[in-house]
Every structure is written in structure tokens, then in C-alpha cells.
Scaffold this motif. Sequence first.
Motif, mmCIF file in Angstrom:
data_model
loop_
_atom_site.group_PDB
_atom_site.id
_atom_site.type_symbol
_atom_site.label_atom_id
_atom_site.label_comp_id
_atom_site.label_asym_id
_atom_site.label_seq_id
_atom_site.Cartn_x
_atom_site.Cartn_y
_atom_site.Cartn_z
ATOM 1 N N ARG A 193 -0.157 56.987 48.220
ATOM 2 C CA ARG A 193 0.224 58.400 48.192
ATOM 3 C C ARG A 193 1.693 58.499 47.832
ATOM 4 O O ARG A 193 2.469 57.580 48.095
ATOM 5 C CB ARG A 193 0.013 59.068 49.551
ATOM 6 C CG ARG A 193 -1.415 59.196 50.021
ATOM 7 C CD ARG A 193 -1.438 59.998 51.317
ATOM 8 N NE ARG A 193 -2.773 60.206 51.851
ATOM 9 C CZ ARG A 193 -3.062 61.101 52.781
ATOM 10 N NH1 ARG A 193 -2.085 61.866 53.285
ATOM 11 N NH2 ARG A 193 -4.295 61.241 53.228
ATOM 12 N N ALA A 194 2.095 59.653 47.259
ATOM 13 C CA ALA A 194 3.502 59.866 46.933
ATOM 14 C C ALA A 194 3.816 61.351 47.011
ATOM 15 O O ALA A 194 2.936 62.208 46.834
ATOM 16 C CB ALA A 194 3.823 59.338 45.538
ATOM 17 N N SER A 195 5.075 61.651 47.257
ATOM 18 C CA SER A 195 5.527 63.031 47.260
ATOM 19 C C SER A 195 5.562 63.567 45.831
ATOM 20 O O SER A 195 5.938 62.861 44.892
ATOM 21 C CB SER A 195 6.924 63.131 47.874
ATOM 22 O OG SER A 195 7.461 64.427 47.685
ATOM 23 N N VAL A 196 5.202 64.839 45.663
ATOM 24 C CA VAL A 196 5.282 65.458 44.338
ATOM 25 C C VAL A 196 6.718 65.818 43.971
ATOM 26 O O VAL A 196 7.009 66.092 42.806
ATOM 27 C CB VAL A 196 4.406 66.722 44.254
ATOM 28 C CG1 VAL A 196 2.949 66.398 44.525
ATOM 29 C CG2 VAL A 196 4.915 67.822 45.205
ATOM 30 N N ALA A 197 7.616 65.819 44.931
ATOM 31 C CA ALA A 197 8.990 66.265 44.683
ATOM 32 C C ALA A 197 9.634 65.472 43.557
ATOM 33 O O ALA A 197 9.607 64.235 43.555
ATOM 34 C CB ALA A 197 9.820 66.135 45.960
ATOM 35 N N GLY A 198 10.178 66.175 42.588
ATOM 36 C CA GLY A 198 10.870 65.535 41.480
ATOM 37 C C GLY A 198 9.974 64.931 40.422
ATOM 38 O O GLY A 198 10.455 64.218 39.538
ATOM 39 N N THR A 199 8.664 65.217 40.483
ATOM 40 C CA THR A 199 7.714 64.669 39.511
ATOM 41 C C THR A 199 7.075 65.784 38.701
ATOM 42 O O THR A 199 7.169 66.967 39.042
ATOM 43 C CB THR A 199 6.596 63.873 40.205
ATOM 44 O OG1 THR A 199 5.684 64.798 40.828
ATOM 45 C CG2 THR A 199 7.152 62.926 41.252
ATOM 46 N N ASP A 200 6.362 65.390 37.644
ATOM 47 C CA ASP A 200 5.601 66.357 36.850
ATOM 48 C C ASP A 200 4.420 66.934 37.611
ATOM 49 O O ASP A 200 3.796 67.895 37.142
ATOM 50 C CB ASP A 200 5.068 65.689 35.575
ATOM 51 C CG ASP A 200 6.149 65.471 34.529
ATOM 52 O OD1 ASP A 200 7.224 66.097 34.641
ATOM 53 O OD2 ASP A 200 5.911 64.669 33.601
ATOM 54 N N PHE A 201 4.116 66.370 38.770
ATOM 55 C CA PHE A 201 2.946 66.802 39.529
ATOM 56 C C PHE A 201 3.265 67.913 40.525
ATOM 57 O O PHE A 201 2.379 68.354 41.266
ATOM 58 C CB PHE A 201 2.339 65.610 40.273
ATOM 59 C CG PHE A 201 1.994 64.465 39.374
ATOM 60 C CD1 PHE A 201 0.969 64.573 38.453
ATOM 61 C CD2 PHE A 201 2.708 63.279 39.432
ATOM 62 C CE1 PHE A 201 0.648 63.521 37.611
ATOM 63 C CE2 PHE A 201 2.394 62.218 38.595
ATOM 64 C CZ PHE A 201 1.361 62.347 37.673
ATOM 65 N N ASP A 202 4.490 68.377 40.542
ATOM 66 C CA ASP A 202 4.923 69.387 41.510
ATOM 67 C C ASP A 202 4.747 70.788 40.922
ATOM 68 O O ASP A 202 5.482 71.193 40.017
ATOM 69 C CB ASP A 202 6.385 69.147 41.886
ATOM 70 C CG ASP A 202 6.830 70.006 43.061
ATOM 71 O OD1 ASP A 202 6.051 70.869 43.507
ATOM 72 O OD2 ASP A 202 7.967 69.793 43.533
ATOM 73 N N PHE A 203 3.771 71.524 41.462
ATOM 74 C CA PHE A 203 3.537 72.903 41.029
ATOM 75 C C PHE A 203 3.657 73.877 42.195
ATOM 76 O O PHE A 203 3.122 74.983 42.144
ATOM 77 C CB PHE A 203 2.152 73.021 40.374
ATOM 78 C CG PHE A 203 2.062 72.286 39.062
ATOM 79 C CD1 PHE A 203 2.433 72.891 37.873
ATOM 80 C CD2 PHE A 203 1.633 70.968 39.033
ATOM 81 C CE1 PHE A 203 2.363 72.213 36.677
ATOM 82 C CE2 PHE A 203 1.554 70.273 37.834
ATOM 83 C CZ PHE A 203 1.924 70.893 36.649
ATOM 84 N N ARG A 204 4.375 73.473 43.227
ATOM 85 C CA ARG A 204 4.596 74.363 44.368
ATOM 86 C C ARG A 204 5.457 75.538 43.927
ATOM 87 O O ARG A 204 6.481 75.361 43.273
ATOM 88 C CB ARG A 204 5.279 73.603 45.507
ATOM 89 C CG ARG A 204 4.410 72.503 46.121
ATOM 90 C CD ARG A 204 5.189 71.662 47.116
ATOM 91 N NE ARG A 204 6.283 70.930 46.458
ATOM 92 C CZ ARG A 204 7.128 70.126 47.090
ATOM 93 N NH1 ARG A 204 7.008 69.948 48.394
ATOM 94 N NH2 ARG A 204 8.086 69.500 46.424
ATOM 95 N N GLY A 205 5.017 76.728 44.252
ATOM 96 C CA GLY A 205 5.748 77.927 43.864
ATOM 97 C C GLY A 205 5.408 78.417 42.476
ATOM 98 O O GLY A 205 5.765 79.536 42.108
ATOM 99 N N GLY A 206 4.727 77.592 41.679
ATOM 100 C CA GLY A 206 4.241 78.015 40.378
ATOM 101 C C GLY A 206 5.192 77.708 39.241
ATOM 102 O O GLY A 206 6.398 77.927 39.343
ATOM 103 N N ARG A 207 4.662 77.166 38.146
ATOM 104 C CA ARG A 207 5.399 76.976 36.909
ATOM 105 C C ARG A 207 4.408 76.790 35.777
ATOM 106 O O ARG A 207 3.221 76.509 35.993
ATOM 107 C CB ARG A 207 6.338 75.779 36.988
ATOM 108 C CG ARG A 207 5.678 74.427 37.172
ATOM 109 C CD ARG A 207 6.724 73.327 37.319
ATOM 110 N NE ARG A 207 6.154 72.028 37.601
ATOM 111 C CZ ARG A 207 5.786 71.142 36.679
ATOM 112 N NH1 ARG A 207 5.927 71.438 35.381
ATOM 113 N NH2 ARG A 207 5.282 69.969 37.020
ATOM 114 N N GLU A 208 4.888 76.927 34.559
ATOM 115 C CA GLU A 208 4.042 76.761 33.392
ATOM 116 C C GLU A 208 3.591 75.306 33.275
ATOM 117 O O GLU A 208 4.381 74.378 33.459
ATOM 118 C CB GLU A 208 4.783 77.192 32.137
ATOM 119 C CG GLU A 208 3.911 77.216 30.886
ATOM 120 C CD GLU A 208 4.647 77.750 29.678
ATOM 121 O OE1 GLU A 208 5.168 76.919 28.913
ATOM 122 O OE2 GLU A 208 4.701 78.986 29.508
ATOM 123 N N LEU A 209 2.337 75.119 32.928
ATOM 124 C CA LEU A 209 1.807 73.766 32.805
ATOM 125 C C LEU A 209 2.423 73.019 31.626
ATOM 126 O O LEU A 209 2.803 71.851 31.749
ATOM 127 C CB LEU A 209 0.288 73.819 32.654
ATOM 128 C CG LEU A 209 -0.417 72.472 32.516
ATOM 129 C CD1 LEU A 209 -0.240 71.635 33.770
ATOM 130 C CD2 LEU A 209 -1.896 72.682 32.217
#
Length: 307
Positions: A193-209
Motif C-alpha cells: 500500500r502507499a499514500s496517494v499524496a504527491g502522486t498521479d493517483f491523488d484525486f482528493r478534492g477533484g481534478r481533471e483526469l
Amino acid sequence: MTVVAPGAAGPLAEIGWGEDKAVIGAVAATLLSWRTGGTELLLTHDPAELGDSHQGKAIAPWPNRIAAGRYTFDGREHQVAITEPARDAALHGLLTWVEWTITDHGEHAVTLEHRLRPQYGYPFSLHLRLTYAMDATGLRCTLEATNTGTGPAPFGAAYHPYIRLTDTVDELRVDLPADTYYPTDANLIPTGRASVAGTDFDFRGGRELGPIALDTAYTGLTADADGITRVRLSAPSGRTVTVWADGAHRYLQVYTDDVPGTDRPARQGITVEPMTCAPDAFNTGDGLITLAPGEIFRGGWGLSHSD
């Protein structure tokens, strides 16, 4: 009305509420269509065709992959068929091409049932009962899985709705409240497992794919005050589809439809798959459900839309 169709999806059942309609195929209890005012909101296929990428299917008794098709449960080793040879994996359970029985069908809801009998690699008995229902809030899917055998049974479930709101998913805004993802090996088996922070996998709060390709499992989901986790997919037009899942589904797989070798362009849809456990949970135990004889699993997920 239930339509007996000759195609790969089996008998079809339509349900609706106002301008919203859904069509369910009995094979794999597949959600074939979900439309509003005549506009299709899913990436799907004709009921007469096989389709690809498990579009709309209900998945059990395990979601995602079992590495090498092997697992040990209750002190015994089991081997199920390898259904994804390129990745040496058993993919998406045992019900992909199994026809469920439509046992109740009304204007707003349809119920399908299936009895999974013991077999090589999965010597356990389950009675599955799945209901799709529509009301003013959208489409809801609920599953009951009962262990009808004499010993404990490993169990997991998932669902595979592909959302299509734009010509390409690159244009979508994705709001995914998950703080943890699963890095994988070359066969898409989790390595931790890994944190999404600072990665392309972080979509918390919403952003364009954008051009990001996902075939990624998530956990560490943040639920709203009602205990429901909601993933929101928004098109530039303003139309938004919400995929929600209850507390029985603490894992999600997100996939951006980058399937090679199909007859259609890639990246037309995105699937957000509510899962009861992580990939390869039959080996790792991560979220794996063990049903005692007579025990019933209950869980639900659903879809809603707004403009």
C-alpha cells in the motif's frame, strides 16, 4: 417486462423512474444500460454481443485477481482456472458468463438470483440474490450472499459500471476521496500500500483526469456523514455522475478503459468498481470476507446523476 433475447446477455429486464431507465441482462446480472431522457450514461455494448472488459457485470465470489489462481483457505490449498493467461491470474470470479434467474420484476426494480455450486478450486456453496432498483435518487444495487454450505467460505464481490460522459475521459474531473492506493507488479498484483499524496493517483478534492491511465485499486476511503463513499465524475458540460458505495465496500478499482485489441477507441469510459476486498485478497486476506454456514453478506452501491 422481461424480454427473452437470443444474445449473449440473456433475458433482459428494463426498469425505470421518470426519464431514467436501466436495462439489466441476466448473464452476469449485467447493467447494460442506464440512460436519462434518452441519453446513455454508460459505455456498454449490444446485448447480442459479448462486449469486452467486463462492462457492467456483477462479479463474485472474488473481485479482481487471484495471483496464479492459487490460494490457501482453512488450511487447504486451492487452484482455480487461469482466466487471464497474460497475467497468470484468475480474474473476476466465476460468474462472468453465468446466467442468473430473474425472480421478481416490476416497474422500478428487478431481482436476480443464482446458486453457486461447489467446484474444483472453489468447493463452497453460495446463494446470491441481487436487486437493481430505481427511485428519484438514482439507481441502487444491493446484494445478499448466503453461505449455504456446511463449512466457512471465502467471499468477495465487485461491480463493473463504465461511465461515459464525454468522447474521451481525459476531459473528466474526478473527485475520488481515497488516501491510499495499491502499487502493483507487472501482473497487476498488489505489492503493498502507499499514500496517494504527491502522486498521479491523488484525486482528493477533484481534478481533471487528463492523460493519466489508471488500473488502480484504492482504499482508505473517506465516507460522508451518512457512511457512504461518493466518487464524482464531472464533464465540462456540468453533467456529473456519482458512484456511491456503502460501508461493505471499502475498496475501489478505477480503470480508464485503455484496452488494447478492441474494435473501439480507448479512453471512452471510466469504471469505478465498488469492491468488498482488495485485489488478491484470497491470498493476502485484505478485506476478505469469511462467511460461516448460514451467514449472509449484505451490501450496496449505486449511481446518480445531475446536470
